[in-house]
Design an enzyme around this catalytic site. Structure first.
Site, mmCIF file in Angstrom:
data_model
loop_
_atom_site.group_PDB
_atom_site.id
_atom_site.type_symbol
_atom_site.label_atom_id
_atom_site.label_comp_id
_atom_site.label_asym_id
_atom_site.label_seq_id
_atom_site.Cartn_x
_atom_site.Cartn_y
_atom_site.Cartn_z
ATOM 1 C CG HIS A 184 -2.204 0.762 0.995
ATOM 2 N ND1 HIS A 184 -2.266 1.929 0.252
ATOM 3 C CD2 HIS A 184 -3.472 0.547 1.429
ATOM 4 C CE1 HIS A 184 -3.504 2.380 0.242
ATOM 5 N NE2 HIS A 184 -4.252 1.565 0.934
ATOM 6 C CG ASP A 243 -10.739 -7.148 -21.785
ATOM 7 O OD1 ASP A 243 -10.356 -8.328 -21.752
ATOM 8 O OD2 ASP A 243 -11.394 -6.667 -22.730
#
Length: 432
Positions: A145, A377
């Protein structure tokens, strides 16, 4: 779930001149840990070779993901880009079961097998490509993070998918970051001690946190589906009782806060608080361009007494959330940047590092609804059919996730103590 890891490799990118990039004050406030996320795709999918090749090409534009956490020559926390031990870990694995047997992706300790180990992880970005018996694919990603927040990682995943499909990455990252430069002279207008960082020299009784720990086996992870019809009814009911129209995020966040408070059975006068991450990109003026990659979020902290929150209904809860988030404007983020200039050479400790694994009576609600996660995608003709956290052994976290149910809507992840999860599940879809 039987997972067999068959290979692993380290992807490195060409770096002509290794360099230290100091962590920003936003990076230093971020969680000092890896975040594990799963992406599930129906067959047919691109080959592992194509996905790995696309990752290698994408990382050239995201070099900080290949770095190591370090300290620079001034002793400041930094990212060392070009370190011999750097790079991205990629693991290839096979799974004996069918993907459909695990959908929807409800977080489970078993899912930890779908990504590399995060404890003492050497690399800031780790990827595991899991091929199921049916040809389905789950990509398990763990990212540190302190390199980037959810919005930035969303842009990285979308860019990676574009590269696999042979499309250009647009826009490319910009490394000059004038929006993170402090004012001259710096002006710290807000008290960031106690909200973002622990005071360097706290006065007696000024900052007392007693961390609460339980065995992770006492914590359960839930995944609930809220249909568009339910959300529409909830918003209509909320807005009818409010002078302002509330967003889906405000409404669902207030709704969850109130229901969790009921399930926890807090005392009437106990103060309950939310931690709500607020993205600074549009808060700062002028707005930060979308090609920024890193951390740029701070928490808002809505608060209420338990009884008042419950009796006030969702409209009251949503209003408290909205009020706390609206405070987080350009002046607050500028103040925090200036705080980093004034105190950044000190040994800053984020407040959340002193918490245990039970947040109650506090709760954190994150939103993945507009981060681009659902736009990923990797080609091949298959479809993204699930996004999920892997497993969270911390009580009190909730995440709003784009749903892949046929009707759309929102999936809500919630981690609670098992004794409270039972009650929460009973009331989770009650509009009263």
């Amino acid at each position: 779930m039987e997972v067999k890891r068959i290979s692993s490799t380290i992807i490195k990118i060409p770096i002509s001149h290794p360099s230290d990039v100091p962590l920003t004050i936003f990076d230093r406030r971020a969680l000092n840990m890896h975040i594990a996320v799963l992406y599930a795709f129906t067959p047919p999918t691109s080959t592992n070779a194509d996905i790995i090749s696309g990752l290698s090409k994408t990382l050239v534009n995201f070099p900080t993901l290949t770095a190591n956490l370090s300290t620079d020559s001034h002793g400041r926390p930094s990212l060392y880009i070009g370190c011999p031990d750097g790079g991205v870990l990629v693991v290839e694995a096979t799974v004996s079961s069918k993907l459909e047997d695990h959908l929807p992706l409800t977080p489970s300790p078993d899912f930890r097998l779908l990504h590399p180990e995060v404890n003492d992880a050497k690399h800031l970005l780790q990827v595991q490509l899991n091929r199921f018996q049916c040809g389905g694919l789950v990509i398990g990603v763990t990212s540190h993070h302190r390199v980037a927040d959810g919005r930035s990682m969303g842009s990285f995943f979308v860019a990676w998918g574009k590269m696999v499909r042979g499309l250009p990455i647009d826009p490319l990252l910009v490394y000059d970051q004038p929006w993170l430069k402090p004012r001259d002279p710096p002006l710290v207008q807000f008290d960031h001690w106690g909200s973002e960082f622990i005071p360097l020299s706290p006065q007696p009784n000024e900052f007392n946190i007693t961390p609460v720990y339980v065995d992770p086996s006492e914590i359960t992870n839930l995944l609930l589906h809220f249909s568009p019809e339910f959300i529409m009814k909830l918003k209509a009911q909320t807005n009818k009782l409010s002078t302002e129209k509330h967003t889906t995020f405000e409404t669902l966040t207030g709704y969850l806060w109130r229901k969790v408070t009921i399930a926890r059975q807090l005392d009437d006068e106990e103060c309950t608080m939310l931690a709500v991450p607020v993205n600074g990109m549009r808060r700062l003026q002028p707005p930060v361009p979308p090609e920024f990659f890193g951390n740029l979020a701070l928490n808002a902290f809505p608060k209420a007494k338990a009884r008042a929150l419950i009796e006030g209904g969702v409209a009251t809860a949503a209003g408290i959330v909205r009020g706390a988030v609206r405070i987080m404007g350009d002046d607050y983020f500028r103040s925090f940047i200036d705080f980093g200039k004034v105190y950044g050479d000190g040994d800053l400790v984020p407040c959340h590092e002193k918490l245990g694994n039970v947040l109650s009576p506090t709760m954190e609600v994150d939103s993945w609804l507009r981060l681009g996660f659902d736009e990923v995608d990797f080609g091949g003709g298959g479809k993204l059919c699930g996004i999920s956290l892997t497993w969270v052994p911390f009580e009190g976290l909730s995440v709003l996730i784009p749903s892949f149910y046929q009707d759309g809507g929102v999936d809500v992840f919630v981690s609670l103590l098992k004794k409270h999860a039972v009650r929460f599940k009973e009331i989770s879809h009650s509009l009263d």
